[in-house]
Design a protein around this motif. Structure first.
Motif, PDB file in Angstrom:
ATOM      1  N   ALA A  94      -2.732  -3.551 -10.634  1.00 21.73           N
ATOM      2  CA  ALA A  94      -3.281  -2.379  -9.961  1.00 21.73           C
ATOM      3  C   ALA A  94      -2.492  -1.969  -8.720  1.00 21.73           C
ATOM      4  N   HIS A  95      -1.677  -2.879  -8.173  1.00 25.76           N
ATOM      5  CA  HIS A  95      -0.973  -2.621  -6.924  1.00 25.76           C
ATOM      6  C   HIS A  95       0.498  -2.293  -7.166  1.00 25.76           C
ATOM      7  N   ASP A  96       1.043  -1.471  -6.286  1.00 22.73           N
ATOM      8  CA  ASP A  96       2.478  -1.180  -6.336  1.00 22.73           C
ATOM      9  C   ASP A  96       3.287  -2.354  -5.784  1.00 22.73           C
ATOM     10  N   THR A  97       2.821  -2.910  -4.657  1.00 19.49           N
ATOM     11  CA  THR A  97       3.457  -4.088  -4.073  1.00 19.49           C
ATOM     12  C   THR A  97       2.384  -5.060  -3.632  1.00 19.49           C
ATOM     13  N   LEU A  98       2.738  -6.336  -3.640  1.00 19.37           N
ATOM     14  CA  LEU A  98       1.842  -7.390  -3.170  1.00 19.37           C
ATOM     15  C   LEU A  98       2.613  -8.284  -2.217  1.00 19.37           C
ATOM     16  N   ARG A  99       1.938  -8.665  -1.143  1.00 16.60           N
ATOM     17  CA  ARG A  99       2.582  -9.449  -0.101  1.00 16.60           C
ATOM     18  C   ARG A  99       1.679 -10.608   0.291  1.00 16.60           C
ATOM     19  N   GLU A 100       2.257 -11.814   0.373  1.00 13.35           N
ATOM     20  CA  GLU A 100       1.510 -12.943   0.895  1.00 13.35           C
ATOM     21  C   GLU A 100       1.526 -12.872   2.410  1.00 13.35           C
ATOM     22  N   GLY A 101       0.341 -12.854   3.007  1.00 14.19           N
ATOM     23  CA  GLY A 101       0.297 -12.751   4.451  1.00 14.19           C
ATOM     24  C   GLY A 101      -1.113 -12.707   4.990  1.00 14.19           C
ATOM     25  N   ASP A 102      -1.187 -12.683   6.302  1.00 11.74           N
ATOM     26  CA  ASP A 102      -2.442 -12.668   7.039  1.00 11.74           C
ATOM     27  C   ASP A 102      -2.867 -11.222   7.276  1.00 11.74           C
ATOM     28  N   VAL A 103      -4.130 -10.917   7.020  1.00  6.40           N
ATOM     29  CA  VAL A 103      -4.597  -9.540   7.201  1.00  6.40           C
ATOM     30  C   VAL A 103      -4.588  -9.124   8.667  1.00  6.40           C
ATOM     31  N   THR A 104      -4.496 -10.083   9.578  1.00  3.79           N
ATOM     32  CA  THR A 104      -4.451  -9.754  11.000  1.00  3.79           C
ATOM     33  C   THR A 104      -3.018  -9.617  11.516  1.00  3.79           C
ATOM     34  N   ASN A 105      -2.060  -9.876  10.644  1.00  2.00           N
ATOM     35  CA  ASN A 105      -0.643  -9.779  11.039  1.00  2.00           C
ATOM     36  C   ASN A 105       0.181  -9.571   9.772  1.00  2.00           C
ATOM     37  N   THR A 106       0.145  -8.356   9.236  1.00  6.10           N
ATOM     38  CA  THR A 106       0.713  -8.095   7.913  1.00  6.10           C
ATOM     39  C   THR A 106       2.228  -7.980   7.911  1.00  6.10           C
ATOM     40  N   GLY A 107       2.804  -7.615   9.046  1.00  8.32           N
ATOM     41  CA  GLY A 107       4.240  -7.376   9.087  1.00  8.32           C
ATOM     42  C   GLY A 107       4.650  -6.037   8.494  1.00  8.32           C
ATOM     43  N   LEU A 108       3.700  -5.197   8.162  1.00 11.29           N
ATOM     44  CA  LEU A 108       3.986  -3.884   7.577  1.00 11.29           C
ATOM     45  C   LEU A 108       4.273  -2.855   8.673  1.00 11.29           C
ATOM     46  N   PRO A 109       4.922  -1.751   8.333  1.00 12.54           N
ATOM     47  CA  PRO A 109       5.309  -0.765   9.353  1.00 12.54           C
ATOM     48  C   PRO A 109       4.107  -0.048   9.971  1.00 12.54           C
ATOM     49  N   ASP A 110       4.306   0.431  11.189  1.00 14.33           N
ATOM     50  CA  ASP A 110       3.284   1.208  11.890  1.00 14.33           C
ATOM     51  C   ASP A 110       2.979   2.508  11.134  1.00 14.33           C
ATOM     52  N   GLU A 111       1.736   2.949  11.228  1.00 10.94           N
ATOM     53  CA  GLU A 111       1.282   4.283  10.795  1.00 10.94           C
ATOM     54  C   GLU A 111       1.769   4.648   9.389  1.00 10.94           C
ATOM     55  N   THR A 112       1.501   3.753   8.450  1.00  9.73           N
ATOM     56  CA  THR A 112       2.015   3.917   7.084  1.00  9.73           C
ATOM     57  C   THR A 112       0.956   4.392   6.094  1.00  9.73           C
ATOM     58  N   TYR A 113      -0.309   4.006   6.283  1.00 13.66           N
ATOM     59  CA  TYR A 113      -1.332   4.186   5.248  1.00 13.66           C
ATOM     60  C   TYR A 113      -2.411   5.161   5.695  1.00 13.66           C
ATOM     61  N   ASP A 114      -2.854   6.009   4.751  1.00 14.91           N
ATOM     62  CA  ASP A 114      -3.961   6.902   5.076  1.00 14.91           C
ATOM     63  C   ASP A 114      -5.310   6.340   4.622  1.00 14.91           C
ATOM     64  N   LEU A 115      -5.300   5.179   3.969  1.00 13.74           N
ATOM     65  CA  LEU A 115      -6.525   4.446   3.676  1.00 13.74           C
ATOM     66  C   LEU A 115      -6.268   2.953   3.788  1.00 13.74           C
ATOM     67  N   LEU A 116      -7.118   2.280   4.532  1.00 12.22           N
ATOM     68  CA  LEU A 116      -7.174   0.820   4.558  1.00 12.22           C
ATOM     69  C   LEU A 116      -8.504   0.416   3.946  1.00 12.22           C
ATOM     70  N   ILE A 117      -8.505  -0.652   3.165  1.00 15.41           N
ATOM     71  CA  ILE A 117      -9.753  -1.110   2.562  1.00 15.41           C
ATOM     72  C   ILE A 117      -9.779  -2.629   2.586  1.00 15.41           C
ATOM     73  N   ALA A 118     -10.952  -3.193   2.840  1.00 21.43           N
ATOM     74  CA  ALA A 118     -11.114  -4.651   2.860  1.00 21.43           C
ATOM     75  C   ALA A 118     -12.481  -4.974   2.274  1.00 21.43           C
ATOM     76  N   SER A 119     -12.517  -5.910   1.340  1.00 19.50           N
ATOM     77  CA  SER A 119     -13.763  -6.258   0.671  1.00 19.50           C
ATOM     78  C   SER A 119     -13.988  -7.759   0.677  1.00 19.50           C
ATOM     79  N   LEU A 120     -15.133  -8.164   1.205  1.00 19.38           N
ATOM     80  CA  LEU A 120     -15.590  -9.555   1.176  1.00 19.38           C
ATOM     81  C   LEU A 120     -14.599 -10.514   1.835  1.00 19.38           C
ATOM     82  N   ILE A 121     -14.079 -10.107   2.991  1.00 17.98           N
ATOM     83  CA  ILE A 121     -13.166 -10.993   3.715  1.00 17.98           C
ATOM     84  C   ILE A 121     -13.623 -11.277   5.140  1.00 17.98           C
ATOM     85  N   ASP A 122     -14.452 -10.425   5.715  1.00 20.62           N
ATOM     86  CA  ASP A 122     -14.705 -10.521   7.152  1.00 20.62           C
ATOM     87  C   ASP A 122     -15.406 -11.812   7.556  1.00 20.62           C
TER      88      ASP A 122
END
Length: 232
Positions: A94-122
């Motif tokens: 279902a995903h274009d790319t997958l990355r192993e990492g911490d949701v609090t420090n993704t290493g992804l670029p600033d201001e990239t996504y127009d939707l963020l979603i998180a389910s059953l992690i908090d």
């Protein structure tokens, strides 16, 4: 709040990466769509089909990514801490790319996504602040952040942590923290988000049909969904 004072099960507890690595084979059989997918279905603010690029934080086996695809989202990246979960997500496709990492420090670029979603992690984060700050950093102006999780009332009332059963029948808990509704809103506002929508789901007839033992929790809130907006 620490979960220990509410714990009525006393299961052996493991960390998030260990727990989900062991749970992956039966995860899809045990997590009910009523917990999160049904709540996402009820949200009114997000216009899913208008999303150009989404980030699935804590993407797990790809359940949420697949739901986004069904709702017209055409570009989805995923981040997860657990290699075994990421492999399941890769197989799902279902995903274009997958990355192993911490949701609090993704290493992804600033201001990239127009939707963020998180389910059953908090419930697996001891502090919500870093999650909301990281989501805000990678969110484009006018982006939305949709988060759905276990309702704090249900965790406290049931005394039940996130848990799974091993092949040999042992019930194992995954480290759980109780975050109040106000904890989410305060952390999000502090990070710069504005609350756009808040919904709570209760244990109803559908839940009791799925889990008859939950009849004693009928009408208790079980899930909460938040939608936050990053204003231009």
């Amino acid at each position: 709040m620490e979960f220990d004072s509410f714990d009525s099960r006393g299961y052996r507890t493991v960390d998030v990466r260990t727990g989900y690595g062991q749970w992956v084979k039966t995860y899809e059989d045990t997590v009910q769509d009523e917990m999160d997918i049904a709540v996402l279905d009820d949200l009114k603010v997000p216009q899913w089909s208008r999303v150009t690029r989404a980030l699935d934080l804590g993407c797990g086996t790809g359940r949420t990514g697949a739901w986004l695809r069904r709702h017209g989202v055409t570009s989805i990246d995923g981040v997860d801490l657990t290699p075994e979960m990421l492999e399941a997500a890769r197989l799902r496709g279902a995903h274009d790319t997958l990355r192993e990492g911490d949701v609090t420090n993704t290493g992804l670029p600033d201001e990239t996504y127009d939707l963020l979603i998180a389910s059953l992690i908090d419930e697996h984060l001891t502090d919500l602040g870093p999650l909301y700050r990281e989501a805000f950093r990678v969110a484009a102006p006018d982006a939305l952040f949709a988060l759905v999780g276990l309702h704090p009332h249900f965790i406290m009332a049931s005394g039940m942590p996130t848990h799974f059963t091993t092949a040999d029948g042992e019930s194992i808990a995954i480290s759980t923290t109780v975050h109040l509704i106000s904890d989410h809103v305060s952390a999000a506002l502090s990070a710069g988000w504005r609350l756009a929508e808040l919904r709570e789901a209760v244990v109803d007839d559908r839940w009791v049909a799925l889990k008859p033992k939950w009849a004693k929790y009928r009408n208790h809130p079980v899930s909460a969904a938040y939608v936050f907006h990053k204003e231009k």
